[in-house]
Design a protein around this motif. Structure first.
Motif, mmCIF file in Angstrom:
data_model
loop_
_atom_site.group_PDB
_atom_site.id
_atom_site.type_symbol
_atom_site.label_atom_id
_atom_site.label_comp_id
_atom_site.label_asym_id
_atom_site.label_seq_id
_atom_site.Cartn_x
_atom_site.Cartn_y
_atom_site.Cartn_z
ATOM 1 N N GLU A 66 -5.107 -45.758 14.579
ATOM 2 C CA GLU A 66 -6.155 -45.406 15.538
ATOM 3 C C GLU A 66 -6.101 -43.913 15.899
ATOM 4 O O GLU A 66 -7.135 -43.248 15.995
ATOM 5 C CB GLU A 66 -6.015 -46.263 16.809
ATOM 6 N N GLU A 99 -7.680 -42.119 13.103
ATOM 7 C CA GLU A 99 -9.135 -42.312 13.046
ATOM 8 C C GLU A 99 -9.854 -41.563 14.156
ATOM 9 O O GLU A 99 -10.889 -40.931 13.936
ATOM 10 C CB GLU A 99 -9.469 -43.806 13.115
ATOM 11 N N ARG A 100 -9.296 -41.630 15.363
ATOM 12 C CA ARG A 100 -9.960 -40.948 16.475
ATOM 13 C C ARG A 100 -9.941 -39.443 16.282
ATOM 14 O O ARG A 100 -10.925 -38.758 16.531
ATOM 15 C CB ARG A 100 -9.305 -41.342 17.797
ATOM 16 N N GLY A 119 -11.866 -38.542 12.833
ATOM 17 C CA GLY A 119 -13.217 -39.090 12.720
ATOM 18 C C GLY A 119 -13.465 -39.790 11.392
ATOM 19 O O GLY A 119 -14.612 -40.015 11.031
ATOM 20 N N ARG A 157 -12.238 -35.860 21.415
ATOM 21 C CA ARG A 157 -12.103 -37.205 20.865
ATOM 22 C C ARG A 157 -11.387 -38.145 21.816
ATOM 23 O O ARG A 157 -10.861 -39.187 21.410
ATOM 24 C CB ARG A 157 -11.378 -37.124 19.520
ATOM 25 N N GLY A 158 -11.327 -37.752 23.087
ATOM 26 C CA GLY A 158 -10.787 -38.650 24.118
ATOM 27 C C GLY A 158 -9.275 -38.736 24.161
ATOM 28 O O GLY A 158 -8.716 -39.682 24.710
ATOM 29 N N ILE A 159 -8.607 -37.743 23.577
ATOM 30 C CA ILE A 159 -7.146 -37.757 23.554
ATOM 31 C C ILE A 159 -6.620 -36.481 24.199
ATOM 32 O O ILE A 159 -7.064 -35.383 23.872
ATOM 33 C CB ILE A 159 -6.621 -37.897 22.103
ATOM 34 N N PRO A 168 -4.099 -41.336 25.960
ATOM 35 C CA PRO A 168 -5.523 -41.695 26.042
ATOM 36 C C PRO A 168 -6.114 -41.085 27.310
ATOM 37 O O PRO A 168 -5.607 -41.325 28.414
ATOM 38 C CB PRO A 168 -5.513 -43.228 26.118
#
Ligand code: ATP
Ligand code: MG
Length: 306
Positions: free
Chosen positions: A295, A298-299, A302, A200-202, A241
């Motif tokens: 955020e 949510e990230r 999902g 999830r890009g984290i 991030p």
């Protein structure tokens, strides 16, 4: 200087006994003897619990922890019994309350690190080790480690820093068998969490877990380790991030960056090394920070934060 700028008074709820006001959570015992954990909107930075709350933060942390507990259910049992708000409690407790098994907590902060920063980096610069674990040469702030490591710490009082300790110290405190279980469970949960976050890009740079044991009738402890407290929230973890990751400098942190940047800027008028407590946060910083917490939720999950 450090601590609470203003320590809040516990809420009185019939049938609940107030046990503890933590930096973020208020703990109560209900009539069944279970633990009622209520996550407030308090935020800490630079060892202070700030005088300004971040609206919804406690709810976001609670919902995120619940989501993560479910992701690990096949790896380790957890302390959650229900999310029911006790009768007579403020309506605002909905979403931020966990009724949990009251455990005997193990006196170890179970930290897993996949990346080098913070107190790990400080020790590495002194000795090329973290908690006594030898690491390769040439690592810098934010470097990924060859493989994730278990770097336990002992819990400090409010305002003190947790102290990193070698694995042998954990074995001395809790016994060799329990120490081995703690390390195994910590790394297993971290590894899965890291993989989920990465998708999830984290980057999950590091995190802290707390485990406890069920106290059986008659006072002896159960064998089984139970994952307690909160899990993989922005408060207990460093989330970066992934698209901004750049070893060799401090990484932008997902959640507290606006607060830290503002507090250390001339605009705040605050000296973090001085005697004065930090000032209230401006509305804009509060809102941007709240949005960051939402955020992260949510990230990772999902699903929309509503
Ligand atoms: P920090 O987490 O920042 O170190 P803190 O220790 O004051 O601060 P809070 O998160 O505000 O912690 O409060 C949670 C407290 O509840 C912690 O002391 C934690 O060890 C304890 N705790 C969590 N789960 C359980 C459980 N199932 N049984 C007993 N105690 C628990
Ligand atoms: Mg805590």
């Amino acid at each position: 200087m450090s601590g609470f700028v203003e320590k809040p008074e516990p809420v009185e709820v019939p049938g609940l006994v107030h046990l503890h006001t933590g930096k973020v959570r208020d703990l109560y015992r209900n009539e069944k003897g279970d633990l009622v954990m209520v996550a407030s909107d308090r935020m800490s930075a630079f060892d202070w619990v700030l005088p300004t709350e971040i609206p919804e933060k406690g709810k976001i942390l609670t919902q995120l922890s619940l989501w993560w507990f479910d992701q690990f259910i096949d790896l380790v049992p957890n302390h959650v019994l229900s999310t029911e708000v006790p009768e007579g409690a403020p309506a605002d407790w909905a979403g931020r309350t966990l009724v949990c098994r009251s455990l005997r907590m193990l006196p170890v902060e179970c930290v897993a690190r996949g990346y080098l920063t913070g107190s790990g980096l400080a020790e590495y610069r002194e000795s090329r080790t973290v908690c006594g674990i030898a690491l390769p040469e040439g690592l810098v702030d934010g470097s990924e480690l060859p493989s994730p490591i278990f770097t336990p710490a002992t819990k400090a009082e409010v305002g003190e820093h947790d102290e990193n300790v070698p694995y042998e110290e954990v074995a001395r405190r809790v016994g060799a068998e329990t120490a081995a279980q703690l390390r195994q469970a910590t790394l297993a949960v971290y590894n899965r969490g890291r993989d989920i976050a990465r998708d999830r890009g984290i980057i999950l740079a590091d995190t802290k877990f707390e485990f406890g044991c069920a106290v059986a009738e008659g006072g002896s402890d159960g064998e089984e380790l139970i994952l307690a407290d909160e899990v993989l929230t922005p408060d207990s973890s460093r989330f970066w991030p992934a698209d901004q990751w750049q070893p060799g400098r401090a990484q932008p942190s997902f959640d507290k960056q606006f607060v830290r940047d503002w507090l250390t800027s001339p605009a705040s008028g605050w000296d973090r090394h001085g005697e004065q407590p930090p000032p209230p946060l401006p509305e804009e910083i509060v809102e941007r920070t709240r949005a960051k917490y939402a955020e992260a939720y949510e990230r990772l999950t999902g699903t929309r934060w509503s």
